[in-house]
Design an enzyme around this catalytic site. Structure first.
Site, short mmCIF file in Angstrom:
data_model
loop_
_atom_site.label_atom_id
_atom_site.label_comp_id
_atom_site.label_asym_id
_atom_site.label_seq_id
_atom_site.Cartn_x
_atom_site.Cartn_y
_atom_site.Cartn_z
N ASP A 8 0.80 -1.23 0.00
CA ASP A 8 0.00 0.00 0.00
C ASP A 8 0.84 1.28 0.00
O ASP A 8 1.51 1.59 0.98
CB ASP A 8 -0.90 0.03 1.22
CG ASP A 8 -1.84 -1.17 1.30
OD1 ASP A 8 -1.34 -2.30 1.19
OD2 ASP A 8 -3.05 -0.98 1.49
N GLU A 39 -4.29 2.44 -3.22
CA GLU A 39 -5.56 2.99 -2.74
C GLU A 39 -5.38 4.11 -1.72
O GLU A 39 -6.31 4.84 -1.42
CB GLU A 39 -6.43 1.88 -2.14
CG GLU A 39 -5.85 1.26 -0.90
CD GLU A 39 -6.93 0.88 0.11
OE1 GLU A 39 -8.10 0.89 -0.24
OE2 GLU A 39 -6.56 0.60 1.26
N ASN A 40 -4.16 4.25 -1.17
CA ASN A 40 -3.89 5.29 -0.17
C ASN A 40 -2.94 6.37 -0.67
O ASN A 40 -2.40 7.14 0.13
CB ASN A 40 -3.27 4.66 1.09
CG ASN A 40 -4.17 3.64 1.75
OD1 ASN A 40 -3.76 2.51 1.96
ND2 ASN A 40 -5.39 4.02 2.07
N ASN A 67 -10.48 -0.90 -0.09
CA ASN A 67 -11.65 -0.25 0.49
C ASN A 67 -11.64 1.26 0.34
O ASN A 67 -12.67 1.91 0.52
CB ASN A 67 -11.78 -0.61 1.98
CG ASN A 67 -10.55 -0.28 2.78
OD1 ASN A 67 -9.46 -0.76 2.48
ND2 ASN A 67 -10.70 0.52 3.81
N HIS A 68 -10.49 1.85 -0.02
CA HIS A 68 -10.42 3.29 -0.26
C HIS A 68 -10.41 3.63 -1.75
O HIS A 68 -9.98 4.72 -2.14
CB HIS A 68 -9.17 3.88 0.41
CG HIS A 68 -9.23 3.87 1.90
ND1 HIS A 68 -8.11 3.73 2.69
CD2 HIS A 68 -10.29 3.98 2.74
CE1 HIS A 68 -8.47 3.76 3.96
NE2 HIS A 68 -9.79 3.90 4.02
N HIS A 152 -7.07 -7.89 -0.52
CA HIS A 152 -7.08 -6.73 0.37
C HIS A 152 -8.01 -7.05 1.54
O HIS A 152 -9.23 -6.89 1.46
CB HIS A 152 -7.58 -5.50 -0.41
CG HIS A 152 -7.23 -4.20 0.22
ND1 HIS A 152 -5.98 -3.64 0.15
CD2 HIS A 152 -7.97 -3.33 0.96
CE1 HIS A 152 -5.96 -2.48 0.78
NE2 HIS A 152 -7.17 -2.28 1.30
N HIS A 177 -3.57 -4.22 2.88
CA HIS A 177 -4.54 -3.55 3.74
C HIS A 177 -4.04 -3.26 5.15
O HIS A 177 -4.26 -2.18 5.66
CB HIS A 177 -5.86 -4.32 3.84
CG HIS A 177 -6.88 -3.64 4.73
ND1 HIS A 177 -7.39 -2.39 4.44
CD2 HIS A 177 -7.46 -4.03 5.89
CE1 HIS A 177 -8.27 -2.05 5.37
NE2 HIS A 177 -8.31 -3.02 6.28
N HIS A 179 -1.00 -2.85 6.28
CA HIS A 179 0.17 -1.97 6.25
C HIS A 179 1.34 -2.50 7.07
O HIS A 179 2.35 -1.80 7.24
CB HIS A 179 -0.18 -0.55 6.74
CG HIS A 179 -1.07 0.21 5.82
ND1 HIS A 179 -1.10 1.59 5.77
CD2 HIS A 179 -2.00 -0.20 4.91
CE1 HIS A 179 -1.99 1.99 4.88
NE2 HIS A 179 -2.55 0.91 4.36
#
Length: 260
Positions: A8, A39-40, A67-68, A152, A177, A179
């Site tokens: 991520d 996604e982050n 999810n983001h 994820h 996810h 991290h």
């Protein structure tokens, strides 16, 4: 074929590290293909068009999400691009694709993105990730040898069970996810490489990429806090899957952890 998967990417400074350092890593490790979860990338929540383009230009072949995915509305401008995928098992009818197929050196690579169900409250999904994975893989049975799955998910057990379920059917399953990079890389009995979580590419001394001093208010004072990306040294976490092109099985899996 050697495939580098990058954990991520959190924040713009982490994107800059990808821009500056990925080429060297690819040359040193003789990497043929790169997958990165982004996604982050936009302030810890989402991905915009500028950062998408920077990551791709830096040498990433496929971007996966989670999810983001919808954290920045600009995602709708490029979510149909073949170089980005979002979880395949989210609500039907949502924009984007859950998997993509790209070719390198006359070898097709299938990349699948899935999202977990356990402890993932608030995530938009409707389908069982195990069933969706099976359906996608069966479409390409005996057609594509090299298949990687970015799962994820929060639950370590759910991640392991996905690898167990897909053992011998895909080249590798890796978690994103949480991290936090896990030290459990393994080749499953039927040849699928697996690691519970490949970790994060972002500030090393942080609350999952966010400023710890700011985050303390959440833990000590029970206050809602707007996350701020930490500013200390960036680490790049991931893993390298060395895959036999004839069988699609993983020969070796190696963790990557570099601090800049």
């Amino acid at each position: 074929m050697k495939i580098l998967v990058i954990g991520d990417i959190v924040g713009e400074r982490a994107v800059e590290i990808i821009e500056r350092k990925l080429k060297d890593i690819k040359e040193k490790e003789q990497i043929d293909f790169v997958i990165a979860n982004a996604e982050n990338a936009k302030n810890g929540n989402g991905l915009n068009k500028e950062l998408f383009n920077k990551i791709i230009r830096a040498g990433v072949d496929v971007i996966t999400m989670g999810n983001h995915t919808w954290g920045d509305e600009e995602i709708y401008q490029f979510i149909e691009d073949e170089k980005i995928i979002r979880p395949a098992n989210i609500t039907k009818g949502i924009a984007g694709n859950g998997y993509t197929i790209l070719e390198r050196d006359n070898q097709k690579v299938l990349v699948i993105n899935l999202i977990g169900r356990r402890y993932m409250e608030g995530v938009y999904y409707s389908d069982n990730p195990f069933i969706v994975a099976k359906e996608i893989i069966e479409k390409y049975l005996n057609k594509i040898k090299i298949i990687l799955v970015d799962f994820h998910a929060q639950s370590t057990g759910e991640k392991f069970m996905m690898a167990y379920y897909l053992d011998g059917k895909v080249s590798g399953v890796y978690g994103t996810h949480t991290h936090v990079q896990t030290a459990d890389e393994v080749i499953m009995p039927k040849g699928t490489g697996f690691i519970t979580d490949i970790g994060m590419t972002g500030p090393i001394f942080s609350d999952l990429g966010c400023d710890p001093e700011n985050s303390l208010k959440r833990y000590i004072e029970d206050k809602p806090v707007e996350d701020i990306i930490a500013t200390n040294n960036i680490m790049l976490n991931g893993a390298i899957f060395d895959i036999d092109e004839n069988t699609g099985k993983t020969i070796e899996i190696k963790r990557v952890h570099i601090v800049y």
